[in-house]
Design a protein around this motif. Structure first.
Motif, PDB file in Angstrom:
ATOM      1  N   GLU A 129      10.782 -15.201 -17.583  1.00  0.00           N
ATOM      2  CA  GLU A 129       9.587 -15.185 -16.729  1.00  0.00           C
ATOM      3  C   GLU A 129       8.348 -15.407 -17.583  1.00  0.00           C
ATOM      4  OE1 GLU A 129       7.210 -15.430 -13.924  1.00  0.00           O
ATOM      5  OE2 GLU A 129       9.217 -14.854 -13.250  1.00  0.00           O
ATOM      6  N   GLU A 130       7.485 -16.324 -17.138  1.00  0.00           N
ATOM      7  CA  GLU A 130       6.287 -16.661 -17.906  1.00  0.00           C
ATOM      8  C   GLU A 130       4.997 -16.265 -17.207  1.00  0.00           C
ATOM      9  OE1 GLU A 130       6.618 -20.813 -18.833  1.00  0.00           O
ATOM     10  OE2 GLU A 130       8.250 -20.473 -20.250  1.00  0.00           O
ATOM     11  N   ARG A 131       5.071 -15.935 -15.923  1.00  0.00           N
ATOM     12  CA  ARG A 131       3.855 -15.550 -15.199  1.00  0.00           C
ATOM     13  C   ARG A 131       3.390 -14.161 -15.641  1.00  0.00           C
ATOM     14  NH1 ARG A 131       6.449 -16.424  -9.341  1.00  0.00           N
ATOM     15  NH2 ARG A 131       8.142 -15.513 -10.543  1.00  0.00           N
ATOM     16  N   GLU A 132       2.121 -13.901 -15.427  1.00  0.00           N
ATOM     17  CA  GLU A 132       1.596 -12.546 -15.630  1.00  0.00           C
ATOM     18  C   GLU A 132       2.202 -11.632 -14.568  1.00  0.00           C
ATOM     19  OE1 GLU A 132      -0.486 -11.506 -18.085  1.00  0.00           O
ATOM     20  OE2 GLU A 132      -0.280 -13.524 -18.916  1.00  0.00           O
ATOM     21  N   PHE A 133       2.223 -10.331 -14.859  1.00  0.00           N
ATOM     22  CA  PHE A 133       2.815  -9.367 -13.928  1.00  0.00           C
ATOM     23  C   PHE A 133       2.232  -9.523 -12.526  1.00  0.00           C
ATOM     24  CE2 PHE A 133       2.571  -5.369 -11.599  1.00  0.00           C
ATOM     25  CZ  PHE A 133       3.920  -5.038 -11.510  1.00  0.00           C
ATOM     26  N   LYS A 134       0.921  -9.610 -12.425  1.00  0.00           N
ATOM     27  CA  LYS A 134       0.254  -9.688 -11.118  1.00  0.00           C
ATOM     28  C   LYS A 134       0.782 -10.871 -10.301  1.00  0.00           C
ATOM     29  CE  LYS A 134      -4.268 -10.172  -9.035  1.00  0.00           C
ATOM     30  NZ  LYS A 134      -5.219 -11.243  -9.028  1.00  0.00           N
ATOM     31  N   ASP A 135       0.916 -12.030 -10.920  1.00  0.00           N
ATOM     32  CA  ASP A 135       1.392 -13.225 -10.222  1.00  0.00           C
ATOM     33  C   ASP A 135       2.875 -13.095  -9.862  1.00  0.00           C
ATOM     34  OD1 ASP A 135      -1.117 -14.400 -10.409  1.00  0.00           O
ATOM     35  OD2 ASP A 135      -0.652 -15.352 -12.316  1.00  0.00           O
TER      36      ASP A 135
ATOM     37  N   LYS B 121       0.819  -1.219   0.000  1.00  0.00           N
ATOM     38  CA  LYS B 121       0.000   0.000   0.000  1.00  0.00           C
ATOM     39  C   LYS B 121       0.850   1.265   0.000  1.00  0.00           C
ATOM     40  CE  LYS B 121      -3.710  -2.281   2.492  1.00  0.00           C
ATOM     41  NZ  LYS B 121      -4.331  -2.438   3.828  1.00  0.00           N
ATOM     42  N   THR B 122       2.086   1.185   0.460  1.00  0.00           N
ATOM     43  CA  THR B 122       2.944   2.371   0.507  1.00  0.00           C
ATOM     44  C   THR B 122       3.720   2.610  -0.791  1.00  0.00           C
ATOM     45  OG1 THR B 122       4.938   1.282   1.388  1.00  0.00           O
ATOM     46  CG2 THR B 122       3.286   2.059   3.000  1.00  0.00           C
ATOM     47  N   LEU B 123       3.660   1.687  -1.728  1.00  0.00           N
ATOM     48  CA  LEU B 123       4.390   1.863  -2.986  1.00  0.00           C
ATOM     49  C   LEU B 123       3.724   2.944  -3.828  1.00  0.00           C
ATOM     50  CD1 LEU B 123       5.108  -1.871  -3.892  1.00  0.00           C
ATOM     51  CD2 LEU B 123       6.679  -0.216  -2.853  1.00  0.00           C
ATOM     52  N   ASN B 124       4.506   3.912  -4.276  1.00  0.00           N
ATOM     53  CA  ASN B 124       3.956   5.005  -5.069  1.00  0.00           C
ATOM     54  C   ASN B 124       4.001   4.661  -6.561  1.00  0.00           C
ATOM     55  OD1 ASN B 124       6.570   5.687  -6.075  1.00  0.00           O
ATOM     56  ND2 ASN B 124       6.955   6.988  -4.292  1.00  0.00           N
ATOM     57  N   LYS B 125       3.509   5.594  -7.377  1.00  0.00           N
ATOM     58  CA  LYS B 125       3.413   5.349  -8.821  1.00  0.00           C
ATOM     59  C   LYS B 125       4.794   5.092  -9.440  1.00  0.00           C
ATOM     60  CE  LYS B 125       1.428   7.173 -13.029  1.00  0.00           C
ATOM     61  NZ  LYS B 125       0.523   8.152 -13.619  1.00  0.00           N
ATOM     62  N   ARG B 126       5.795   5.889  -9.053  1.00  0.00           N
ATOM     63  CA  ARG B 126       7.153   5.704  -9.589  1.00  0.00           C
ATOM     64  C   ARG B 126       7.671   4.314  -9.253  1.00  0.00           C
ATOM     65  NH1 ARG B 126      11.793   5.287  -7.163  1.00  0.00           N
ATOM     66  NH2 ARG B 126      11.038   6.144  -5.209  1.00  0.00           N
ATOM     67  N   GLN B 127       7.458   3.885  -8.023  1.00  0.00           N
ATOM     68  CA  GLN B 127       7.939   2.570  -7.601  1.00  0.00           C
ATOM     69  C   GLN B 127       7.241   1.453  -8.379  1.00  0.00           C
ATOM     70  OE1 GLN B 127       7.174   3.403  -3.408  1.00  0.00           O
ATOM     71  NE2 GLN B 127       9.339   2.956  -2.977  1.00  0.00           N
ATOM     72  N   MET B 128       5.956   1.603  -8.629  1.00  0.00           N
ATOM     73  CA  MET B 128       5.237   0.569  -9.379  1.00  0.00           C
ATOM     74  C   MET B 128       5.673   0.555 -10.849  1.00  0.00           C
ATOM     75  SD  MET B 128       3.655  -1.300  -7.360  1.00  0.00           S
ATOM     76  CE  MET B 128       2.862  -2.314  -8.604  1.00  0.00           C
ATOM     77  N   LEU B 129       5.956   1.718 -11.412  1.00  0.00           N
ATOM     78  CA  LEU B 129       6.469   1.749 -12.786  1.00  0.00           C
ATOM     79  C   LEU B 129       7.827   1.051 -12.868  1.00  0.00           C
ATOM     80  CD1 LEU B 129       5.442   5.352 -13.913  1.00  0.00           C
ATOM     81  CD2 LEU B 129       4.524   3.170 -14.770  1.00  0.00           C
ATOM     82  N   GLU B 130       8.657   1.228 -11.848  1.00  0.00           N
ATOM     83  CA  GLU B 130       9.945   0.522 -11.808  1.00  0.00           C
ATOM     84  C   GLU B 130       9.738  -0.983 -11.749  1.00  0.00           C
ATOM     85  OE1 GLU B 130      12.570   1.999  -8.737  1.00  0.00           O
ATOM     86  OE2 GLU B 130      12.302   4.068  -9.399  1.00  0.00           O
ATOM     87  N   GLN B 131       8.687  -1.422 -11.063  1.00  0.00           N
ATOM     88  CA  GLN B 131       8.416  -2.861 -10.985  1.00  0.00           C
ATOM     89  C   GLN B 131       7.964  -3.403 -12.332  1.00  0.00           C
ATOM     90  OE1 GLN B 131       9.727  -4.104  -8.265  1.00  0.00           O
ATOM     91  NE2 GLN B 131      10.027  -1.899  -8.044  1.00  0.00           N
ATOM     92  N   GLU B 132       7.204  -2.612 -13.066  1.00  0.00           N
ATOM     93  CA  GLU B 132       6.786  -3.032 -14.405  1.00  0.00           C
ATOM     94  C   GLU B 132       8.000  -3.141 -15.327  1.00  0.00           C
ATOM     95  OE1 GLU B 132       3.604  -0.435 -15.658  1.00  0.00           O
ATOM     96  OE2 GLU B 132       2.455  -0.903 -13.838  1.00  0.00           O
ATOM     97  N   ASP B 133       8.936  -2.204 -15.198  1.00  0.00           N
ATOM     98  CA  ASP B 133      10.175  -2.283 -15.987  1.00  0.00           C
ATOM     99  C   ASP B 133      10.986  -3.523 -15.605  1.00  0.00           C
ATOM    100  OD1 ASP B 133       9.523   0.071 -17.288  1.00  0.00           O
ATOM    101  OD2 ASP B 133      10.895   1.320 -16.101  1.00  0.00           O
ATOM    102  N   ALA B 134      11.082  -3.788 -14.303  1.00  0.00           N
ATOM    103  CA  ALA B 134      11.821  -4.971 -13.843  1.00  0.00           C
ATOM    104  C   ALA B 134      11.169  -6.242 -14.386  1.00  0.00           C
ATOM    105  CB  ALA B 134      11.873  -4.999 -12.315  1.00  0.00           C
ATOM    106  N   TYR B 135       9.855  -6.283 -14.351  1.00  0.00           N
ATOM    107  CA  TYR B 135       9.132  -7.440 -14.881  1.00  0.00           C
ATOM    108  C   TYR B 135       9.476  -7.663 -16.351  1.00  0.00           C
ATOM    109  CZ  TYR B 135       5.236 -10.208 -16.658  1.00  0.00           C
ATOM    110  OH  TYR B 135       4.471 -11.154 -17.283  1.00  0.00           O
ATOM    111  N   GLN B 136       9.482  -6.606 -17.139  1.00  0.00           N
ATOM    112  CA  GLN B 136       9.811  -6.739 -18.553  1.00  0.00           C
ATOM    113  C   GLN B 136      11.230  -7.275 -18.753  1.00  0.00           C
ATOM    114  OE1 GLN B 136       7.736  -6.698 -21.072  1.00  0.00           O
ATOM    115  NE2 GLN B 136       6.123  -6.264 -19.582  1.00  0.00           N
TER     116      GLN B 136
END
Length: 178
Positions: free
Chosen positions: A119-125, A94-109
């Motif tokens: 990695e084969e799972r969806e981002f959420k998983d 809940k404390t993760l901000n928008k910038r932090q979540m965008l970094e997680q999407e980049d890491a996932y990619q």
């Protein structure tokens, strides 16, 4: 045959962090990609069904770095068996901000496209099963690279410090510093 170095490191972690010691994990050497692999007690493909297992894959990790690795791997099981910790884990998300979540999407990619990870799972998983624990480990048990050192906000750190106290068995009323 038991690996005495691994058993001692696990024992040290269990003594230092009593809540992690309640997990009763087993530990062994293994091969494969990465430094370690964790198999939760609920993992159907686990080599030790019903018992959490840490498989240390990098033989070069020693001493305090091995202890940090082990403690960090145990963090995968804790929210599955401990509702108080699960709530703290939810609080950090809940404390993760928008910038932090965008970094997680980049890491996932990166993990999706990198040939060593694929990695084969969806981002959420991926985020729920692997990454949240990685973000927590990055603060509580950083490795030599300390890749997340500039990631955390003051709000993140407040929750992560409560997590550290919790796994060390320190009540909020007692307080505690490293």
């Amino acid at each position: 045959m038991a690996d005495i170095e691994l058993e001692r490191a696990l024992s040290t972690v269990n003594d230092r962090f009593p809540v992690l010691g309640n997990i009763n994990a087993t530990i062994r050497r293994g091969t494969g990609h990465g430094h370690a692999e964790f198999f939760p007690s609920s993992e159907s493909l686990s080599p030790t069904p019903g018992v959490p297992l840490i498989e240390v894959r990098n033989p070069d990790i020693k001493g305090k770095w091995l202890e940090s690795l082990i403690a960090g791997e145990l963090m995968h099981e804790l929210p599955l068996i401990n509702n108080d910790f699960r709530k703290l884990r939810d609080d950090i998300v809940k404390t993760l901000n928008k910038r932090q979540m965008l970094e997680q999407e980049d890491a996932y990619q990166f993990f999706v496209s990198h040939p060593d990870f694929q990695e084969e799972r969806e981002f959420k998983d991926w985020f729920e099963i692997s990454r949240i624990d990685g973000l927590i480990r990055g603060y509580l048990f950083p490795d030599e690279q300390n890749n997340f050192k500039d990631f955390y906000t003051d709000e993140n750190i407040e929750v992560l410090d409560r997590m550290r106290d919790y796994i060390r068995g320190i009540d909020e009323e007692e307080g505690g510093d490293e």
